[in-house]
Design an enzyme around this catalytic site. Structure first.
Site, mmCIF file in Angstrom:
data_model
loop_
_atom_site.group_PDB
_atom_site.id
_atom_site.type_symbol
_atom_site.label_atom_id
_atom_site.label_comp_id
_atom_site.label_asym_id
_atom_site.label_seq_id
_atom_site.Cartn_x
_atom_site.Cartn_y
_atom_site.Cartn_z
ATOM 1 N N LYS A 1 0.829 -1.202 0.000
ATOM 2 C CA LYS A 1 0.000 0.000 0.000
ATOM 3 C C LYS A 1 0.867 1.257 0.000
ATOM 4 C CE LYS A 1 -1.536 2.347 3.379
ATOM 5 N NZ LYS A 1 -2.132 2.872 4.629
ATOM 6 N N ASP B 1 -6.250 0.879 0.802
ATOM 7 C CA ASP B 1 -6.360 1.166 2.229
ATOM 8 C C ASP B 1 -7.744 0.701 2.692
ATOM 9 O OD1 ASP B 1 -8.131 3.032 1.232
ATOM 10 O OD2 ASP B 1 -7.166 4.762 2.187
#
Length: 291
Positions: free
Chosen positions: A149, A167
């Protein structure tokens, strides 16, 4: 100009809700077409979508993204000016005394673990990458505290390399939109990557995260104020009454600033964000003195 677009779009669902009907099972092709239409609608709704972390270079973005875990981007943006004033380079941060660094980043929470990650990644940048943030995913994920991420955030926004940032907001909306049923972030990333062309990955991530923060909230999505309600198979999970839903809108959708203290010039919440920044100047100054 952008703000008026947002307000017009937010008013749009009043007529659109009448067209929301129970959905029949859809084919994979139909889902892909609907997903791409959602992306186009989000592009019109959030033409200014961008990362909501303040940064000036890849190192600042990397550090800010690590700090953003389990806290808001606004809190990070309130903290990083003092942090980068004290530690402007990887070499500076690599040499930081852990206790001092912890105090500077304390407002972001989990400050001991985050300090270890920041010092560790800075040491690795200094020793293995010549003090520069690498522009490849396989290198970024070798840094302490950096997963896919964070790596995709840095690649997409500091190096222009397409990436999908999964996320909590992105994962939640990908499931609500019926793009995937997966819970694991890497599996969500892989599933969504098959739906959209690579050129769309970075901006898609911003748009979906913007929508998750502003309208499609975790606990109570504002379904009755959602411009893409007719395209959403999860319509009805949240508040469907138009007036009640409007009260749930956040940030510029609800007349408040976004999370950046130094927003882009065309961001609708710019004036309010600057006023908010002035309020928090004292906090930043206190952190700098304490450091």
């Amino acid at each position: 100009m952008a703000e008026s677009k947002v307000r017009k779009a937010a008013a749009k669902p009043a007529a659109a809700r009448a067209t929301v009907k129970p959905r029949k099972p859809e084919s994979h092709l139909a889902m892909v077409r609907r997903a791409r239409r959602i992306n186009r609608e989000l592009a019109e709704l959030y033409p200014y979508a961008h990362p909501e972390l303040d940064f000036d270079d890849p190192f600042q973005l990397l550090v800010a993204t690590v700090l953003s875990a389990q806290t808001t981007d606004l809190r990070v943006n309130q903290t990083t000016p003092a942090l980068f004033a004290k530690y402007p380079t990887p070499e500076d941060m690599a040499a930081a005394e852990p206790e001092v660094l912890e105090e500077v980043i304390r407002p972001t929470g989990f400050f001991r673990a985050k300090a270890r990650s920041l010092i560790g990644l800075s040491i690795k940048l200094r020793d293995d990458f010549g003090g520069e943030v690498p522009g490849r995913l396989e290198d970024l994920v070798t840094l302490p505290g950096v997963g896919r991420k964070t790596a995709n955030v840095v690649l997409g926004n500091a190096f222009g390399v397409p990436g999908i940032t999964v996320d909590t907001h992105f994962g939640r909306l990908a499931r609500r939109f019926g793009w995937t049923a997966e819970e694991d972030p890497e599996k969500v990333e892989a599933a969504v990557a098959e739906i959209f062309p690579k050129s769309e990955w970075t901006m898609l991530s911003h748009r979906v995260v913007f929508h998750g923060r502003r309208i499609c909230h975790s606990r109570k999505p504002a379904c009755g104020a959602c411009p893409i309600a007719p395209l959403c198979p999860s319509y009805g999970e949240g508040e469907t009454d138009a007036e009640k839903a409007k009260k749930l809108l956040k940030y510029e959708m609800g007349g408040q600033p976004g999370q950046r203290l130094r927003p882009p010039a065309d961001f609708p919440g710019e004036a309010a964000a600057r006023a908010d920044a002035a309020v928090h100047q004292g906090v930043v100054a206190d952190l700098a003195v304490a450091g």
